[in-house]
Motif scaffolding. Structure first.
Motif, PDB file in Angstrom:
ATOM      1  N   GLN A 261       5.071 -74.227  -7.263  1.00 35.90           N
ATOM      2  CA  GLN A 261       5.047 -73.653  -8.613  1.00 35.90           C
ATOM      3  C   GLN A 261       3.801 -73.781  -9.592  1.00 35.90           C
ATOM      4  N   ALA A 262       3.140 -74.591  -9.208  1.00 33.21           N
ATOM      5  CA  ALA A 262       1.832 -74.876 -10.043  1.00 33.21           C
ATOM      6  C   ALA A 262       0.720 -73.570  -9.541  1.00 33.21           C
ATOM      7  N   VAL A 263       0.660 -73.408  -8.185  1.00 35.53           N
ATOM      8  CA  VAL A 263       0.017 -72.156  -7.713  1.00 35.53           C
ATOM      9  C   VAL A 263       0.487 -70.610  -8.258  1.00 35.53           C
ATOM     10  N   VAL A 264       1.940 -70.772  -8.288  1.00 37.41           N
ATOM     11  CA  VAL A 264       2.208 -69.425  -8.886  1.00 37.41           C
ATOM     12  C   VAL A 264       2.075 -69.208 -10.399  1.00 37.41           C
ATOM     13  N   ARG A 265       2.126 -70.285 -11.063  1.00 31.56           N
ATOM     14  CA  ARG A 265       1.657 -70.353 -12.260  1.00 31.56           C
ATOM     15  C   ARG A 265       0.244 -69.967 -12.920  1.00 31.56           C
ATOM     16  N   ARG A 266      -0.629 -70.469 -11.862  1.00 37.10           N
ATOM     17  CA  ARG A 266      -2.003 -70.474 -12.045  1.00 37.10           C
ATOM     18  C   ARG A 266      -2.330 -69.008 -11.505  1.00 37.10           C
ATOM     19  N   ALA A 267      -1.934 -68.521 -10.704  1.00 35.71           N
ATOM     20  CA  ALA A 267      -1.947 -66.824 -10.316  1.00 35.71           C
ATOM     21  C   ALA A 267      -1.363 -66.100 -11.239  1.00 35.71           C
ATOM     22  N   GLU A 268      -0.442 -66.496 -11.895  1.00 34.08           N
ATOM     23  CA  GLU A 268       0.012 -65.518 -13.043  1.00 34.08           C
ATOM     24  C   GLU A 268      -1.002 -65.365 -14.336  1.00 34.08           C
ATOM     25  N   ARG A 269      -1.491 -66.727 -14.547  1.00 31.42           N
ATOM     26  CA  ARG A 269      -2.398 -66.727 -15.774  1.00 31.42           C
ATOM     27  C   ARG A 269      -3.843 -65.917 -15.220  1.00 31.42           C
ATOM     28  N   ARG A 270      -4.142 -66.048 -13.925  1.00 26.27           N
ATOM     29  CA  ARG A 270      -5.576 -65.658 -13.645  1.00 26.27           C
ATOM     30  C   ARG A 270      -5.251 -65.117 -11.834  1.00 26.27           C
ATOM     31  N   PRO A 271      -5.082 -63.954 -11.563  1.00 28.99           N
ATOM     32  CA  PRO A 271      -4.838 -63.701 -10.229  1.00 28.99           C
ATOM     33  C   PRO A 271      -5.886 -64.311  -9.433  1.00 28.99           C
ATOM     34  N   LEU A 272      -5.673 -64.776  -8.172  1.00 23.89           N
ATOM     35  CA  LEU A 272      -6.490 -65.240  -7.213  1.00 23.89           C
ATOM     36  C   LEU A 272      -7.247 -64.151  -6.217  1.00 23.89           C
ATOM     37  N   SER A 273      -8.438 -64.754  -5.927  1.00 28.14           N
ATOM     38  CA  SER A 273      -9.072 -63.754  -4.864  1.00 28.14           C
ATOM     39  C   SER A 273      -8.545 -64.071  -3.424  1.00 28.14           C
ATOM     40  N   GLY A 274      -8.701 -63.084  -2.704  1.00 27.33           N
ATOM     41  CA  GLY A 274      -8.405 -63.087  -1.328  1.00 27.33           C
ATOM     42  C   GLY A 274      -9.318 -63.195  -0.381  1.00 27.33           C
ATOM     43  N   ALA A 275      -8.964 -62.468   0.900  1.00 28.01           N
ATOM     44  CA  ALA A 275     -10.020 -62.587   2.010  1.00 28.01           C
ATOM     45  C   ALA A 275     -11.058 -61.779   1.667  1.00 28.01           C
ATOM     46  N   PRO A 276     -12.109 -61.585   2.366  1.00 26.13           N
ATOM     47  CA  PRO A 276     -13.023 -60.622   2.190  1.00 26.13           C
ATOM     48  C   PRO A 276     -12.695 -59.336   2.506  1.00 26.13           C
ATOM     49  N   ALA A 277     -11.626 -59.147   3.259  1.00 27.45           N
ATOM     50  CA  ALA A 277     -11.326 -57.776   3.598  1.00 27.45           C
ATOM     51  C   ALA A 277     -10.367 -57.149   2.225  1.00 27.45           C
ATOM     52  N   ALA A 278     -10.075 -58.122   1.442  1.00 22.62           N
ATOM     53  CA  ALA A 278      -9.332 -57.624   0.272  1.00 22.62           C
ATOM     54  C   ALA A 278     -10.185 -57.023  -0.741  1.00 22.62           C
ATOM     55  N   GLY A 279     -11.357 -57.254  -0.559  1.00 22.34           N
ATOM     56  CA  GLY A 279     -12.508 -56.520  -1.636  1.00 22.34           C
ATOM     57  C   GLY A 279     -12.055 -57.092  -2.976  1.00 22.34           C
ATOM     58  N   GLU A 280     -11.890 -56.252  -3.969  1.00 20.56           N
ATOM     59  CA  GLU A 280     -11.619 -56.604  -5.105  1.00 20.56           C
ATOM     60  C   GLU A 280     -10.221 -57.019  -5.705  1.00 20.56           C
ATOM     61  N   ARG A 281      -9.327 -56.913  -4.571  1.00 21.85           N
ATOM     62  CA  ARG A 281      -7.904 -57.052  -4.820  1.00 21.85           C
ATOM     63  C   ARG A 281      -7.689 -58.365  -5.166  1.00 21.85           C
ATOM     64  N   ARG A 282      -6.958 -58.649  -6.434  1.00 21.84           N
ATOM     65  CA  ARG A 282      -6.409 -60.057  -6.629  1.00 21.84           C
ATOM     66  C   ARG A 282      -4.861 -60.216  -6.238  1.00 21.84           C
ATOM     67  N   TYR A 283      -4.362 -61.222  -6.446  1.00 23.91           N
ATOM     68  CA  TYR A 283      -3.170 -61.712  -6.114  1.00 23.91           C
ATOM     69  C   TYR A 283      -2.334 -62.448  -7.398  1.00 23.91           C
ATOM     70  N   ASP A 284      -1.264 -61.897  -7.932  1.00 24.61           N
ATOM     71  CA  ASP A 284      -0.625 -62.740  -9.045  1.00 24.61           C
ATOM     72  C   ASP A 284       0.514 -63.615  -8.208  1.00 24.61           C
ATOM     73  N   GLY A 285       1.065 -64.143  -9.202  1.00 23.72           N
ATOM     74  CA  GLY A 285       2.277 -65.126  -8.850  1.00 23.72           C
ATOM     75  C   GLY A 285       3.111 -64.336  -7.857  1.00 23.72           C
ATOM     76  N   ASP A 286       3.742 -63.244  -8.554  1.00 22.30           N
ATOM     77  CA  ASP A 286       4.753 -62.279  -7.897  1.00 22.30           C
ATOM     78  C   ASP A 286       4.453 -61.728  -6.270  1.00 22.30           C
ATOM     79  N   ASP A 287       3.004 -61.655  -6.463  1.00 21.41           N
ATOM     80  CA  ASP A 287       2.530 -61.267  -4.931  1.00 21.41           C
ATOM     81  C   ASP A 287       2.474 -62.383  -3.988  1.00 21.41           C
ATOM     82  N   LEU A 288       2.074 -63.538  -4.521  1.00 20.33           N
ATOM     83  CA  LEU A 288       2.224 -64.763  -3.606  1.00 20.33           C
ATOM     84  C   LEU A 288       3.704 -65.025  -3.184  1.00 20.33           C
ATOM     85  N   LYS A 289       4.703 -64.973  -4.153  1.00 20.69           N
ATOM     86  CA  LYS A 289       5.821 -65.117  -3.855  1.00 20.69           C
ATOM     87  C   LYS A 289       6.402 -64.313  -2.678  1.00 20.69           C
ATOM     88  N   PHE A 290       6.158 -62.933  -2.738  1.00 23.23           N
ATOM     89  CA  PHE A 290       6.506 -62.109  -1.865  1.00 23.23           C
ATOM     90  C   PHE A 290       6.049 -62.263  -0.528  1.00 23.23           C
TER      91      PHE A 290
END
Length: 466
Positions: A261-290
């Motif tokens: 739950q703390a991870v989801v809240r953190r990603a909602e405040r500031r979306p997280l970076s991903g794998a190098p292949a993701a480039g500039e894509r960021r992941y918010d809490g809803d992304d992580l839930k899915f």
């Protein structure tokens, strides 16, 4: 496929006129030689039996024993799953059933195999949207509509007739072409919506109906969503308990639920970076839930999920999406079925109310399901086949199979019909008969489909393999 004469079912389900029998021959493509195929023409619009038609590919795995007990009509779900290919793939799971019964399936209208809808315009549609305001909601609806238009305009008449009630009429046309007065039905996953739709339209033509890991299509959408969330939370708690006692869990000794739950809240405040292949894509809490949702439902993925949560707690979401692909778009043809079957929200206020309800029911995955079904607005017409109760007094006892996640939803269907039983699979994993080949589940389902033998109430199948 080498075909004989086409069978036409234009009147088989509407006037009772017998359909011509199917002409069986070898199947095209990489299909088991044990299967036979035929083609059945059905109206695009069943209210216009003399209008335009489409051809359904029907597949049959004939009974291997001498004492045939009838036909089982099988749907793999999807919606739009190609039954012929799925039956061919999982044919060993049906071996015992085939000693007594023919197993028949079909590739449905608008299916993901692309037989009726051009894949170039329909393979992908709206993305998962996570609006938190009316402005974002309106932007999502505009994008969703743009993602639908090309597919809808390519085959407008067919696109308007993809609901499961229409497909239930296709099923009855297959029954008539098989020259069967009654059939047994086995529905996997979304195939249960087809089964419920058929049961409402043609209860007198069902000898038996078994449904495995299916969504609830008998209760109002609000209740069915609550049941799905309750099941998902139960599956997540299984993961939490495993993590507390397994050396394969990198979060062992931590409070897994609070960490998540703390991870989801953190990603909602500031979306997280991903794998190098993701480039500039960021992941918010809803992304992580899915992305986590898919890992919860497979015990073999639980160590991966634990590592992904641990890495995300340090700001790296790569473990949830190693290839950097992001969330997938909704397959348009499949979405057209979902929306027509009532899995949708009518306006912004209904959407926000659903999100608020989910927060109370699902502290770990709230909002995830709403984000998926939001894609049905506003382009979708009013639901042609909304959820509705079953004609319980006209139906035989049903058999359900429910893993931890789907068990509440399966029970919602089977509990409507007196004498019905739902076997609980004491583990996670979607589609125990078709996907897993679970011997305990297969045994109960086969006895029911062949002899009408319903197991005792409270029957449970152990987590398998042990």
């Amino acid at each position: 496929m080498t075909m004989g004469a086409y069978a036409s079912a234009a009147s088989a389900s509407s006037s009772g006129t017998p359909a011509p029998p199917l002409t069986w021959s070898a199947c095209e493509g990489k299909i088991s030689a044990e299967l036979q195929c035929a083609t059945l023409r059905v109206p695009i619009d069943w209210s216009k039996p003399g209008g335009k038609t489409i051809a359904l590919t029907v597949g049959r795995a004939p009974a291997t024993g001498a004492a045939a007990a009838g036909t089982v009509l099988f749907s793999p779900g999807g919606p739009g799953g190609a039954g012929v290919q799925e039956l061919s793939r999982a044919l060993p799971h049906f071996a015992a059933l085939r000693t007594r019964m023919d197993v028949v399936t079909w590739n449905p209208r608008g299916g993901v195999s692309g037989e009726h809808i051009p894949l170039a315009s329909c393979a992908a549609g709206p993305a998962f949207a996570t609006p938190d305001s009316r402005r974002e909601y309106d932007q999502a609806l505009k994008a969703n509509t743009a993602g639908i238009v090309a597919c809808r305009d390519a085959v407008p008449e067919l696109f308007a007739h993809l609901d499961s009630a229409t497909q239930a009429r296709d099923m009855d046309a297959i029954r008539a072409a098989l020259e069967e007065k009654k059939i047994a039905f086995l529905g996997n996953s979304y195939g249960g919506v087809l089964g419920a739709s058929y049961a409402r339209l043609f209860p007198q033509r069902l000898r038996a109906m078994a449904v495995d890991s299916v969504p609830d299509h008998v209760d109002p959408f609000e209740k069915s969503e609550r049941l799905q969330y309750e099941g998902l939370e139960a599956g997540f708690q299984r993961f939490v308990r495993w993590c507390s006692g397994s050396s394969d869990c990198v979060l062992r000794g931590a409070n897994v639920e609070k960490t998540w739950q703390a991870v989801v809240r953190r990603a909602e405040r500031r979306p997280l970076s991903g794998a190098p292949a993701a480039g500039e894509r960021r992941y918010d809490g809803d992304d992580l839930k899915f992305l986590a949702y898919g890992l919860v439902d497979s015990t073999t993925d639980w160590p991966v999920l634990a590592k992904a949560i641990a890495s995300a707690a340090k700001g790296d979401a790569a473990g949830f999406d190693p290839q950097g692909r992001g969330l997938p778009s909704r397959v348009t043809a499949m979405l057209a079925v979902n929306c027509a079957d009532g899995f949708r929200y009518d306006g912004y206020h209904a959407y926000r109310a659903a999100v608020r309800r989910s927060v109370k029911v699902s502290p770990n995955f709230s909002g995830m399901r709403e984000n998926a079904w939001l894609a049905c607005s506003p382009w979708a017409a009013k639901a042609a086949n909304p959820p509705a109760s079953l004609p319980a007094r006209e139906l035989p006892p049903l058999l359900g199979v429910g893993p931890v996640y789907e068990y509440p939803s399966v029970r919602a269907i089977t509990d409507q019909v007196p004498g019905s039983v739902t076997v609980k699979y004491d583990g996670v994993g979607h589609g125990r008969y078709l996907n897993a080949g679970d011997p305990c589940v297969i045994g109960h389902v086969n006895r029911y489909l062949i002899d009408g033998e319903v197991p005792a109430p409270g029957t449970t199948c152990p987590a398998w393999p042990a």
